[in-house]
Write a protein that holds these residues in place. Structure first.
Motif, PDB file in Angstrom:
ATOM      1  N   GLY A  88       1.097  -1.557   0.333  1.00  0.00           N
ATOM      2  CA  GLY A  88      -0.048  -0.016  -0.331  1.00  0.00           C
ATOM      3  C   GLY A  88       0.727   1.949   0.408  1.00  0.00           C
TER       4      GLY A  88
ATOM      5  N   MET B 159       0.619   3.422  -2.556  1.00  0.00           N
ATOM      6  CA  MET B 159       0.330   4.929  -2.679  1.00  0.00           C
ATOM      7  C   MET B 159       0.405   6.535  -2.664  1.00  0.00           C
ATOM      8  SD  MET B 159      -3.880   4.067  -0.122  1.00  0.00           S
ATOM      9  CE  MET B 159      -3.256   2.664   0.062  1.00  0.00           C
TER      10      MET B 159
ATOM     11  N   TYR C  38      -3.215   8.318  -5.964  1.00  0.00           N
ATOM     12  CA  TYR C  38      -4.131   7.612  -5.836  1.00  0.00           C
ATOM     13  C   TYR C  38      -5.627   7.643  -5.630  1.00  0.00           C
ATOM     14  CZ  TYR C  38      -6.428   3.424  -3.630  1.00  0.00           C
ATOM     15  OH  TYR C  38      -6.817   2.648  -3.071  1.00  0.00           O
TER      16      TYR C  38
ATOM     17  N   PRO D 170      -9.340   6.342  -5.092  1.00  0.00           N
ATOM     18  CA  PRO D 170     -10.337   4.567  -4.363  1.00  0.00           C
ATOM     19  C   PRO D 170     -10.812   3.935  -5.728  1.00  0.00           C
ATOM     20  CG  PRO D 170     -10.285   6.463  -3.014  1.00  0.00           C
ATOM     21  CD  PRO D 170     -10.515   7.366  -4.266  1.00  0.00           C
ATOM     22  N   LYS D 171     -11.823   4.761  -6.566  1.00  0.00           N
ATOM     23  CA  LYS D 171     -12.605   4.370  -7.640  1.00  0.00           C
ATOM     24  C   LYS D 171     -11.164   3.809  -8.483  1.00  0.00           C
ATOM     25  CE  LYS D 171     -14.257   7.923 -10.393  1.00  0.00           C
ATOM     26  NZ  LYS D 171     -15.761   8.685 -10.796  1.00  0.00           N
ATOM     27  N   ASN D 172     -10.126   4.654  -8.458  1.00  0.00           N
ATOM     28  CA  ASN D 172      -8.908   3.679  -9.633  1.00  0.00           C
ATOM     29  C   ASN D 172      -8.103   2.488  -9.360  1.00  0.00           C
ATOM     30  OD1 ASN D 172      -9.835   5.654 -11.592  1.00  0.00           O
ATOM     31  ND2 ASN D 172      -8.063   6.723 -11.374  1.00  0.00           N
ATOM     32  N   GLY D 173      -8.158   2.153  -7.752  1.00  0.00           N
ATOM     33  CA  GLY D 173      -7.228   1.525  -6.913  1.00  0.00           C
ATOM     34  C   GLY D 173      -5.843   1.847  -7.279  1.00  0.00           C
ATOM     35  N   LEU D 174      -5.347   0.452  -6.863  1.00  0.00           N
ATOM     36  CA  LEU D 174      -3.803   0.629  -6.614  1.00  0.00           C
ATOM     37  C   LEU D 174      -2.665   0.271  -8.089  1.00  0.00           C
ATOM     38  CD1 LEU D 174      -2.218   0.754  -4.784  1.00  0.00           C
ATOM     39  CD2 LEU D 174      -1.987  -1.418  -3.527  1.00  0.00           C
TER      40      LEU D 174
ATOM     41  N   PHE E  19      -5.054   9.309  -0.029  1.00  0.00           N
ATOM     42  CA  PHE E  19      -4.884   8.409   0.786  1.00  0.00           C
ATOM     43  C   PHE E  19      -3.616   8.974   0.558  1.00  0.00           C
ATOM     44  CE2 PHE E  19      -8.609   5.563   0.611  1.00  0.00           C
ATOM     45  CZ  PHE E  19      -9.342   6.529   0.943  1.00  0.00           C
TER      46      PHE E  19
END
Lengths: 582, 309
Positions: B42, B45, B50, B52-56, B275
């Motif tokens: 993580g 990030m 970052y 959240p919609k697109n993710g890591l 994040f």
């Protein structure tokens, strides 16, 4: 002996490492991804087919259970709540509601997003934009047309205003919706409040300016420093806890005679944004508070008290006056005052039409519903049965269910007169203000869509507090006398009312959802931080001028112009949008 | 020497003999990898923008931008100062108080009295911070016991609002830590003291050592290894100056001295939904902690004291 020594060192190491593991977990909590959430959303929407207009579930006798989270503080009701059960049997669904506790809305929503799992329904409050950004919400456009009550709930223009930048509707604003004729009785907004005993003592004088307001409080407090039971009065307190510091900071907009755009003033003539933090009125307002603080009129604990401590203070009836939003204090405090019998001792609050100088028309109250497009009830991607959830919202708007939610059970919570009019006895009112009774009996689903105004039967109001006769009878004697003295019949009459100023209103529905991703949003966040720290300092300072200058310097250093510019752009956009409907 | 060389030659036979042990330790290694090392992914990030919609895997890579943003933010610098300040004060105060308390308690000759005091003193450790801050808030409020006392003894002529003054915040936090943790921390030292050979005390007595001399020359040297180990571990912990207490006691007036790195992470990472910046601040904190612990360990090594590694 050597072994014992080693043992003690080992013991020490073990205890410390236990503490380490406790602390180390924090960073990793953020790593959960929900990249696949979008895929789920599409899959979910197809799971339930069939005619959604019918109440399919009630036929089978099975009761669907949904979950909901509201990012506002609220009180949970008992699991075996009676009205909730009655509604469930009628419409075949119930919702377990949970509320915010001890966090800010954004924190609570942020934690949900980090975890990637949501309740079926959600109202993220100030965190609504985050949920949208995270792709956590289901687009509702395709569903709305299938549910007549939901479709009817908002006008075509209002639905369009709820559209996000991708053109879809994700949430339904629950409040401010008037059915039929408006029955405005309560001023459910911000005001300078004062206890009726102060007004009564002074012979109900006209109070129009801050100076008059504080003079009145001062002279009352001098003559009556304590309550009957010996508790000393607190002349004026200011709630300043976290996001609730609007009680301190946003009065300058009202004092200049503007309505609650919340984060700025909109000049209705030129349609430009004005920053109310730096106006001459703002300075005069804080200077007045400073004077009163030095005199000991302003509660010295104002800036360090928590919301709970503030509510506890108000509930004892000690506080003579304050600025607040009705919904922020009245529901808890009024019930508590009533239960203690303090309402008949003049401890209830009434609003006063205060502006900075005489002769300015105040706009503390606006008529007509204000649609706050920034938040509302939404269905999340974790919801397995979107159609069922929409059906639930739809059914809650049925008149029969709506009456159950807000009036209660016939003959238990209200009587029906021969004319069809609803009324309540004093016992019923007392009962309805009892916390334990509310938890076991009443279920308003208070953050689901609801109406104010007139019921579909054409006789009654949608809610008891809007029923003119019922509203007036439920007031304590002191408040009735006070209203009579000012020639008022309702709280709203105390202030007077004006139409909503224009189609942009209210601007806070935009600033509430700003994020630090833009320059203006960044400035907005910093402005908030600075005001949180410096406004209390300014009020407490022994040298007001110096403190104000320092505040202004720091304030201007965070680039408030960027915020104003972004608000201006939004204002222009809203005006252009509204022009389409003329 | 000979035995060490022998150990290097691991034979199959030996492995077979230790099969069960190896399997059990493997389980722990796997546990460690899953719960301590995998989450570190993580950290990526911090180098992304970052969402959240697109993710890591689909967020834009931005390199060190987030760190640059972090260190150009004046409030982050202030937050580091607060964390270090409160961390160091807490470390010193709780550390000294725990040792002092353990030694004093050890000098109590009545066994019953000793046990009672010890039990009472470590009970606050089991209270959660929300309760402790509630007590503090009440005790220090303008009608609380502290103000009442100060008024009664005419030290003040007006109630003092302790939470409105930034200069009181750090001392209040330090006091709360001492109150809550002294008894608990003293347990370790007490057990270390009981491990000291009683014949040493007898010998010291013979040589005419009084109470002070016995403490100075027997007790303190006896628990020195424990003190060193704990000090080393706590140095790495300095940046964990706390989250709950500052979060719960803070308010607008004192926010410039009350916010710690953890609160900053919460505010920007969770509340503002950034994040990346939260993770960057978290990485910085871990990095500084590791550096601190290595330095402290080296110093201990140089001076020939007990050390961690």
């Amino acid at each position: 002996m050597k072994t014992k020594k080693i043992l003690s060192v080992l013991l020490a190491a073990a205890m410390m490492s236990a503490m380490f593991t406790g602390c180390g977990g924090g960073d990793s909590a953020q790593t959960g991804t929900n990249a696949d959430a979008d895929a789920d959303a599409n899959a979910n929407s197809g799971t339930q087919t069939g005619d959604s207009g019918n109440k399919e579930a009630s036929g089978s006798g099975e009761i669907k259970e949904f979950t909901a989270f509201f990012a506002v503080p609220g009180s949970e009701i008992n699991d075996d709540n009676e009205i909730q059960q009655m509604i469930a049997e009628k419409i075949g669904a119930k919702v377990k509601e949970t509320w915010l506790t001890g966090q800010s809305a954004q924190e609570a929503v942020g934690t949900l997003i980090a975890g990637g799992e949501y309740p079926d329904f959600i109202d993220g409050g100030d965190g609504m934009a985050q949920l949208y950004d995270a792709g956590a919400l289901v687009a509702l456009d395709d569903y709305i047309d299938k549910y007549p009550n939901i479709k009817e709930f908002l006008t075509e223009e209002e639905w369009d205003r709820l559209r996000q930048d991708d053109g879809h509707i994700y949430w339904i604003q629950q409040f401010g919706n008037i059915y039929g004729e408006e029955k405005a009785t309560t001023h459910n907004d911000e005001a300078f409040w004062i206890q009726t005993r102060v007004l009564e003592w002074a012979g109900y004088p006209e109070v129009h300016t801050m100076d008059q307001y504080f003079d009145l409080i001062e002279s009352y407090n001098e003559a009556n420093p304590a309550m009957e039971d010996g508790t000393t009065n607190i002349p004026y307190t200011i709630l300043c806890d976290d996001w609730r510091y609007f009680c301190l900071e946003n009065a300058p907009q009202f004092l200049d005679g503007y309505p609650n755009d919340g984060s700025c003033i909109v000049d209705p003539e030129t349609l430009t944004i004005i920053d109310y933090n730096t106006t001459p009125t703002a300075k005069r307002y804080f200077q007045k508070l400073n004077e009163e603080f030095q005199k000991g009129i302003v509660d010295p604990e104002s800036f360090t008290q928590t919301y709970d401590e503030y509510i506890a203070k108000l509930s004892t009836g000690r506080v003579l006056g304050m600025i607040d939003q009705w919904w922020d204090f009245a529901y808890t405090v009024n019930d508590s005052l009533k239960q203690q019998g303090l309402d008949v001792k003049g401890c209830n609050y009434v609003p006063l039409p205060i502006t900075i100088d005489e002769g300015i028309k105040n706009q503390w109250h606006n008529s007509g519903g204000t649609l706050n497009v920034a938040s509302g009830i939404a269905i999340t991607t974790s919801c397995k049965d979107v159609e069922g959830a929409m059906q639930f919202i739809n059914d809650l708007l049925d008149q029969e269910v709506h009456d159950l939610r807000f009036w209660g059970v016939k003959d238990v919570d209200y009587n029906v007169e021969e004319s069809g009019e609803f009324s309540r006895t004093e016992d019923m009112r007392m009962q309805s203000s009892d916390t334990a009774y509310k938890a076991s009996h009443a279920c308003t689903y208070s953050y689901f869509p609801q109406y104010t105004g007139t019921s579909r039967d054409g006789v009654n109001a949608m809610k008891p507090e809007n029923q003119p006769a019922e509203f007036y009878d439920s007031l304590s004697k002191n408040v009735q006398e006070c209203f009579a003295a000012y020639g008022a019949e309702t709280y709203v009459d105390m202030l007077g009312t004006s139409e909503a100023p224009g189609p942009w209103y209210p601007m806070y529905s935009y600033s509430n959802n700003m994020t630090t991703a833009t320059e203006g949003g960044m400035a907005w966040t910093k402005m908030g931080e600075i005001k949180h720290e410096y406004l209390p300092k300014v009020v407490m300072a022994s040298d007001f001028e110096g403190a104000w200058e320092e505040y202004m310097e720091v304030y201007n250093g965070c680039n408030p112009q960027a915020f104003v510019d972004e608000m201006q752009a939004e204002l222009d956009r809203r005006m252009a949008e509204a022009a389409k409907y003329n | 020497m000979a035995s060490q060389e022998k150990k290097k030659n691991i034979t199959w036979k030996e492995i077979k003999k230790q099969k069960v042990l190896i399997i059990w330790s493997l389980v722990l290694v796997i546990y460690g990898v899953i719960f301590y090392y995998l989450p570190l992914a993580g950290w990526a990030m911090a180098f992304q923008d970052y969402k959240p919609k697109n993710g890591l895997f689909h967020s834009a890579f931005v390199g060190m931008d987030k760190f640059k943003q972090l260190f150009s933010d004046a409030s982050f610098i202030r937050v580091i100062r607060n964390t270090l300040g409160m961390g160091v004060i807490n470390l010193i105060v709780t550390f000294v108080m725990a040792i002092l308390f353990a030694i004093l308690l050890n000098e109590v000759k009545s066994n019953g009295g000793k046990k009672t005091v010890q039990t009472i003193s470590y009970l606050p450790h089991f209270l959660s911070w929300i309760i402790v801050t509630g007590i503090l808030h009440d005790a220090l409020s303008s009608t609380g016991i502290i103000n009442e006392l100060l008024l009664k003894f005419h030290i003040l002529d007006q109630p003092l609002n302790f939470f409105a003054h930034p200069k009181f915040f750090w001392p209040i936090v330090a006091f709360a830590n001492v109150w809550k943790e002294t008894g608990w921390n003293a347990i370790i030292y007490l057990s270390a003291i009981t491990a000291i050979d009683p014949s040493l005390y007898e010998a010291a007595n013979m040589d005419g050592a009084g109470r002070w001399a016995r403490i100075r020359y027997v007790t303190l040297p006896g628990i020195k290894p424990t003190i060193m180990i704990l000090l080393l571990m706590n140095v790495g912990n300095v940046l964990n100056a706390g989250f709950e207490i500052q979060y719960l006691l803070g308010n607008g007036l004192v926010q410039s001295v009350s916010q710690t790195i953890d609160i900053y992470v919460l505010k920007w990472g969770i509340s503002q939904n950034d994040f990346s910046i939260g993770t960057a601040a978290g990485i910085f904190k871990s990095f500084v902690s590791i550096v601190l612990i290595v330095i402290a360990n080296q110093i201990a090594k140089k001076n020939g004291e007990e050390r961690l590694f």
